[in-house]
Design a protein around this motif. Sequence first.
Motif, PDB file in Angstrom:
ATOM      1  N   LEU A 184      -4.557  -7.027   5.687  1.00 33.18           N
ATOM      2  CA  LEU A 184      -4.738  -6.057   4.606  1.00 33.18           C
ATOM      3  C   LEU A 184      -4.106  -6.509   3.296  1.00 33.18           C
ATOM      4  CD1 LEU A 184      -4.056  -2.780   6.600  1.00 33.18           C
ATOM      5  CD2 LEU A 184      -6.252  -3.515   5.682  1.00 33.18           C
ATOM      6  N   GLU A 185      -3.140  -7.411   3.410  1.00 31.33           N
ATOM      7  CA  GLU A 185      -2.413  -7.845   2.214  1.00 31.33           C
ATOM      8  C   GLU A 185      -3.370  -8.476   1.205  1.00 31.33           C
ATOM      9  OE1 GLU A 185       1.677 -10.309   1.118  1.00 31.33           O
ATOM     10  OE2 GLU A 185       0.758 -10.500   3.085  1.00 31.33           O
ATOM     11  N   GLY A 186      -3.251  -8.070  -0.032  1.00 35.23           N
ATOM     12  CA  GLY A 186      -4.103  -8.602  -1.074  1.00 35.23           C
ATOM     13  C   GLY A 186      -5.349  -7.794  -1.327  1.00 35.23           C
ATOM     14  N   PHE A 187      -5.652  -6.854  -0.405  1.00 29.98           N
ATOM     15  CA  PHE A 187      -6.843  -6.026  -0.564  1.00 29.98           C
ATOM     16  C   PHE A 187      -6.521  -4.624  -1.078  1.00 29.98           C
ATOM     17  CE2 PHE A 187      -8.161  -9.225   2.494  1.00 29.98           C
ATOM     18  CZ  PHE A 187      -9.419  -9.579   2.026  1.00 29.98           C
ATOM     19  N   VAL A 188      -5.247  -4.244  -1.029  1.00 23.86           N
ATOM     20  CA  VAL A 188      -4.879  -2.884  -1.434  1.00 23.86           C
ATOM     21  C   VAL A 188      -3.801  -2.953  -2.506  1.00 23.86           C
ATOM     22  CG1 VAL A 188      -5.488  -1.770   0.744  1.00 23.86           C
ATOM     23  CG2 VAL A 188      -3.231  -2.780   0.490  1.00 23.86           C
ATOM     24  N   PRO A 189      -3.823  -1.996  -3.453  1.00 20.61           N
ATOM     25  CA  PRO A 189      -2.784  -1.977  -4.489  1.00 20.61           C
ATOM     26  C   PRO A 189      -1.435  -1.583  -3.917  1.00 20.61           C
ATOM     27  CG  PRO A 189      -4.196  -0.055  -4.665  1.00 20.61           C
ATOM     28  CD  PRO A 189      -4.827  -0.951  -3.652  1.00 20.61           C
ATOM     29  N   LEU A 190      -0.372  -1.832  -4.679  1.00 22.19           N
ATOM     30  CA  LEU A 190       0.986  -1.620  -4.194  1.00 22.19           C
ATOM     31  C   LEU A 190       1.230  -0.177  -3.761  1.00 22.19           C
ATOM     32  CD1 LEU A 190       3.838  -2.706  -3.730  1.00 22.19           C
ATOM     33  CD2 LEU A 190       4.355  -2.168  -6.125  1.00 22.19           C
ATOM     34  N   LEU A 191       0.768   0.796  -4.543  1.00 22.23           N
ATOM     35  CA  LEU A 191       1.040   2.204  -4.229  1.00 22.23           C
ATOM     36  C   LEU A 191       0.375   2.640  -2.930  1.00 22.23           C
ATOM     37  CD1 LEU A 191       0.846   3.996  -7.708  1.00 22.23           C
ATOM     38  CD2 LEU A 191       2.861   3.561  -6.286  1.00 22.23           C
ATOM     39  N   LEU A 196       1.141   2.149   3.519  1.00 23.75           N
ATOM     40  CA  LEU A 196       0.271   1.709   4.615  1.00 23.75           C
ATOM     41  C   LEU A 196       0.977   0.691   5.498  1.00 23.75           C
ATOM     42  CD1 LEU A 196      -2.463   1.723   6.008  1.00 23.75           C
ATOM     43  CD2 LEU A 196      -3.238  -0.013   4.373  1.00 23.75           C
ATOM     44  N   PHE A 197       1.629  -0.294   4.889  1.00 22.08           N
ATOM     45  CA  PHE A 197       2.342  -1.301   5.662  1.00 22.08           C
ATOM     46  C   PHE A 197       3.524  -0.679   6.413  1.00 22.08           C
ATOM     47  CE2 PHE A 197       0.945  -4.860   2.550  1.00 22.08           C
ATOM     48  CZ  PHE A 197      -0.331  -4.789   3.093  1.00 22.08           C
ATOM     49  N   TYR A 198       4.198   0.285   5.756  1.00 15.88           N
ATOM     50  CA  TYR A 198       5.325   0.962   6.412  1.00 15.88           C
ATOM     51  C   TYR A 198       4.828   1.775   7.605  1.00 15.88           C
ATOM     52  CZ  TYR A 198       9.928   3.138   6.732  1.00 15.88           C
ATOM     53  OH  TYR A 198      11.178   3.537   7.165  1.00 15.88           O
ATOM     54  N   PHE A 199       3.644   2.387   7.456  1.00 14.73           N
ATOM     55  CA  PHE A 199       3.053   3.154   8.556  1.00 14.73           C
ATOM     56  C   PHE A 199       2.746   2.236   9.736  1.00 14.73           C
ATOM     57  CE2 PHE A 199      -0.566   4.720  10.954  1.00 14.73           C
ATOM     58  CZ  PHE A 199      -0.230   6.038  11.194  1.00 14.73           C
TER      59      PHE A 199
END
Length: 429
Positions: A184-191, A196-199
Amino acid sequence: MNTPTIVPFWQRLREISLYPSQTGALITLVVLSLARVLGLLPGVGRIVTLLVTIALYKFAFEILRATANGSMEPPENTLDMDESVGRMGVLLQAAFIVMAFLSFFIGYLLFGDAGLFFGLATTLLLLLGWPGACMSLAIDQNFWHALNPATWMQIMSRLGWPYFLAYGLMTLIFLSAANAQALLEGFVPLLIGLPLFYFISGYALLATFHLMGYLVWQYQDELGFTPDAAPLPLINRNADPDQFILDEVAQMVRDGETDLATDALRAHLRERGGTEAVHTQYRKLLRLKGDTTELVRHGKEWLPMLLAQDREKAAVELFRELVELDPSYAVTDAESNTRLANRAAALGQTQLALRLISGFHKRHPKSADIPQMYLLAARLLSERMGKDAEAKALLTQIRTAYPNHALMPEVDALTKLIDSLGAKKPATT
């Protein structure tokens, strides 16, 4: 101590992987993941991040201890565990990281360049000892005892190969989470990416802590662990009208009078009935005694009571336990069968729902719910298990047996969907 028959953890891998998706855990995980965004705030961001991490670890340790006490649902009453356990969990992880770094430093001082192997060996030992340290902290809430390598070694030696199998599964869960984050990295903005990554990482953490708790529950005799006599996560003890008998029984258990406590609860249930807390305590004592016959008898008696009180989720879990104890058990009432199947499907317990539906038309030939049940089975087979051929066969049977039924539009729609998805699949050579 006579332990109940417990399904080995390697036969519950699906349930373990889906544990964080249960409502209580999922809501907590979503809230903490969203709160993680506040870590971007200037000045207070690091403090917020630390507090969120502490809260997540506290909940994870609550899950471990609740599972170790035989509860397969996320804890809803989180007041029993001291708030400091979350902080101790974070400190325990930090201590392991520090020890790993120190091992390389000390290895270099003692052995020079060869100290790399000393550091790697020590780090491997720390990684293997981490689950044992977590289990120790959740059960004893003693940081220094959990940090003691002798504690980990003792747990490893008592459990043997199941410990290392569970460790392998935990590693696989975390690697899967890391792989999902990388994709998913690089496909979604930071906010969006931060929560999402924490989830994803939090989901993996809760699943592994549930697995560790189940390991304690399964091997309680080997670990010398005595589960709580009456874990009542959904009950307000101060408001329970049967608190007097619960208090009496709790004292009997503390005095080692388990048989007397069981008899007292059995007599109370027969003479006056009882609240959910009494039924739960009774079943807990039966499990400790290993009285499978009475567990089945009582379960068959309690199941309709739970449904009458609209406690469908608890009824589904009770049904699961009953079929594990007695594989031939089936619900004889059509309405109850339908409610349990629908609720099991909604809870993501696909195999259990399909078991409830299997043979439904034979057990309840006059039920008006037959088409609805088999339509549900077709949906589960196609959408959750990828068994489109079996799903289409069921849909064809429904269409043949009930050509004018009100569910025909849904049957046709699902058939078309399965056909369209099948058409998109590449042909195999």
